[in-house]
Design an enzyme around this catalytic site. Sequence first.
Site, short mmCIF file in Angstrom:
data_model
loop_
_atom_site.label_atom_id
_atom_site.label_comp_id
_atom_site.label_asym_id
_atom_site.label_seq_id
_atom_site.Cartn_x
_atom_site.Cartn_y
_atom_site.Cartn_z
N TYR A 1 -9.16 -1.04 -10.36
CA TYR A 1 -7.83 -1.43 -9.88
C TYR A 1 -7.72 -2.95 -9.75
O TYR A 1 -6.72 -3.55 -10.19
CB TYR A 1 -7.59 -0.76 -8.53
CG TYR A 1 -6.21 -0.97 -7.96
CD1 TYR A 1 -5.10 -0.31 -8.47
CD2 TYR A 1 -6.01 -1.83 -6.88
CE1 TYR A 1 -3.84 -0.49 -7.94
CE2 TYR A 1 -4.74 -2.02 -6.33
CZ TYR A 1 -3.67 -1.34 -6.87
OH TYR A 1 -2.41 -1.53 -6.34
N ASP B 1 6.14 7.61 -19.19
CA ASP B 1 4.71 7.37 -19.03
C ASP B 1 4.39 6.07 -19.76
O ASP B 1 4.51 5.99 -20.99
CB ASP B 1 3.91 8.53 -19.62
CG ASP B 1 2.41 8.37 -19.47
OD1 ASP B 1 1.94 7.27 -19.11
OD2 ASP B 1 1.68 9.36 -19.72
#
Length: 234
Positions: A140, A48
């Site tokens: 994003y 992660d």
Amino acid sequence: MPRSCLVVGGSRGIGRAVAEELRAAGDRVAVTYRNGSPPDGLFAVRCDVTDTAEVDAAFRAVEAEQGAVEVLVVNAGIVQDQLLAAMPEHRFTEVLDTNLTGAYRVVKRAVRGMLRRRGGRIVLVSSVVALQGSAGQANYAASKAGLIGFGRSLARELGPRNITVNIVAPGLTETDMTARLAPELLAEYLRQVPLGRMAQPAEVARAVGFLASPGAGYVTGAVVPVDGGSSMGH
């Protein structure tokens, strides 16, 4: 001589295609993945990128398996689309933490070995959205545009040590993500692409493969769009 390559976010889609491209060139390739099962046929480490300790552990595992990372491709990313007026703050910060700050964590760890060897290749996977924007994707787009500034700054910083840093900006690509788009929305996106079709992951991978190759030794700080012409003028 085979190089040690790491594709961060390489379990499927563009990342998996990049891993296969590098392996086909004769390199040793490892990938990271966050969820699900590891991809078949590749050395894979769960990681992660929002967790610095996991990033360090992933690199140690790769280094033990195939040596210090000489080629790093950063492809890990998430989307959490929503119009800004309704977007909770955590949706903005989570996308930046994964897509942009995650790249910082990974690159910082990789650069230690590259500086010692006085050489390396780094390729960051951005997006056409970074160049032209997209309604509902302010988080994003901000994260992917940040990769361009991050990468170009590093190109200047690391160039004297023979480390190149480049950015690939894919457009609409046939992946699990685009498979979830509503047909009418996909048709609208395709109308903005001069070539009139989506990219295949392998087409993006070939651009990454070139930038990672010995033949691209004098290319750094470049932003290479692989988008069918949709970002022309940006």
